[in-house]
Design an enzyme around this catalytic site. Structure first.
Site, mmCIF file in Angstrom:
data_model
loop_
_atom_site.group_PDB
_atom_site.id
_atom_site.type_symbol
_atom_site.label_atom_id
_atom_site.label_comp_id
_atom_site.label_asym_id
_atom_site.label_seq_id
_atom_site.Cartn_x
_atom_site.Cartn_y
_atom_site.Cartn_z
ATOM 1 N N GLY A 31 -10.280 -1.465 13.244
ATOM 2 C CA GLY A 31 -9.878 -1.370 12.281
ATOM 3 C C GLY A 31 -9.447 -0.465 11.572
ATOM 4 N N GLY A 36 -0.069 -0.488 15.937
ATOM 5 C CA GLY A 36 -0.018 -0.529 16.895
ATOM 6 C C GLY A 36 -1.373 -1.638 17.315
ATOM 7 N N HIS A 37 -2.700 -1.600 15.973
ATOM 8 C CA HIS A 37 -3.125 -3.247 17.007
ATOM 9 C C HIS A 37 -2.189 -4.033 16.661
ATOM 10 C CE1 HIS A 37 -5.186 0.231 15.013
ATOM 11 N NE2 HIS A 37 -6.480 -0.214 15.623
ATOM 12 N N VAL A 176 2.728 2.055 20.565
ATOM 13 C CA VAL A 176 3.456 1.733 19.383
ATOM 14 C C VAL A 176 3.478 3.768 18.974
ATOM 15 C CG1 VAL A 176 3.651 1.367 17.370
ATOM 16 C CG2 VAL A 176 3.168 -0.408 19.072
ATOM 17 N N SER A 185 -2.494 6.376 15.471
ATOM 18 C CA SER A 185 -3.572 6.406 14.955
ATOM 19 C C SER A 185 -4.307 6.417 14.029
ATOM 20 C CB SER A 185 -3.658 7.478 15.993
ATOM 21 O OG SER A 185 -5.637 7.356 16.513
#
Ligand code: AMP
Length: 283
Positions: A31, A36-37, A176, A185
């Site tokens: 979460g 990036g996620h 990313v 991050s």
């Protein structure tokens, strides 16, 4: 998009999707989502019928002195982001539901887990492997998506899936980065202004390695020394490791021949950041 909060509901949904031969993609995360996620989620949405994103800060992959309690959390914000890229289900279980009283299993993997973060975070990958097996068993995915950002984790999961004949394809997604090159991050929010501005040395140092490699340098010691020297131009940077490892086994190499990963972990005050670059064939 639907929020699934319990293991029981997730198991029922996974079984239903499997029975209907649905192509399911899973995106495991902790979460506090960023681009990036979302790159992983977009890749999953483009290649599957249904996408499940798990959002779970997995307690058993944190060491006793690590940032489990401080780890940033924002389920409402994450739900909006996940929905915006087409995720179908967010699975956000409670720790006590994933690890009820009596839970006793961890997963022991040799070689791939022994270097880099495995060396500095004892037990970390045992916890990662256990939660990933649990998530795969609940969701029964066709495809799973992991970022190259956590390069050793990706190698560990590939090894795990191959070794245990798991019926899931592991897909790696490129790193990313922010506009100045810092890898995105969730932990970047811990950085104060000085640390944030100095953290650009990480990606710069990877580019130093790439230039040396592309110019024909094959002495791992020289490449690592140049990377370390560049990082150390930032007064707040404390190098935990700079390693050149085989891209599959994560074992240190002296002279890169097949594809290798230059990986680093660096502390800025209390914040530990990791980054890496792949060098060599398949680049
Ligand atoms: P985390 O929530 O940090 O456990 O990350 C969940 C997944 O997102 C992992 O597979 C990570 O490798 C991936 N990920 C995190 N940051 C990035 C990034 N900057 N680029 C690509 N993938 C990422």
């Amino acid at each position: 998009m639907e929020l699934i909060k319990t293991v029981e509901e997730m198991a029922a949904l996974g079984a239903k999707l499997r029975a209907a031969n649905t192509k399911v993609g899973i995106v495991p995360t902790m979460g506090y989502l960023h681009e990036g996620h979302l790159a992983l989620a977009k890749e999953a949405v483009a290649n599957n019928d249904v996408v499940v994103m798990s959002i779970f800060v997995n307690p058993i992959q944190f060491g006793p002195t690590e940032d489990l309690d401080q780890y940033p959390r924002d389920l409402a914000g994450d739900m909006a982001k996940a929905e915006s890229v087409g995720v179908d289900y967010v699975f956000a279980p409670q720790p006590a539901d994933m690890y009820p009283a009596g839970y006793a299993t961890s997963v022991d993997m040799k070689i791939v887990t022994e270097s880099l973060c495995g060396a500095s975070r004892p037990g970390h990958f045992q916890g990662v492997c256990a939660v990933i097996i649990k998530l795969f068993n609940l969701v029964q995915p066709t495809n799973a998506y992991f970022g190259q950002k956590d390069g050793q984790q990706l190698a560990v999961i590939r090894r795990l899936a191959a070794d245990l004949n798991m019926p899931v394809k592991i897909n790696g997604v490129p790193i990313v980065r922010e506009a100045d090159g810092l890898a995105k991050s969730s932990r970047n929010v811990y950085l104060d202004a000085d640390c944030r501005s100095q953290a650009v040395v990480l990606n710069q140092s990877l580019q130093v390695a790439k230039r040396m490699y592309d110019a024909g340098e094959r002495d791992a010691g020289l490449i690592k020394a140049a990377v370390r020297a560049h990082i150390e131009t930032a007064p707040l940077a404390e190098v935990e490791y700079v390693e050149l490892v085989d891209a599959l086994t994560m074992q240190p190499v002296l002279r890169p021949e097949s594809q290798v990963m230059l990986a680093l972990a660096v502390r800025f005050k209390t914040t530990r950041l990791i980054d890496n670059i792949l060098l060599g064939e398949d680049d």
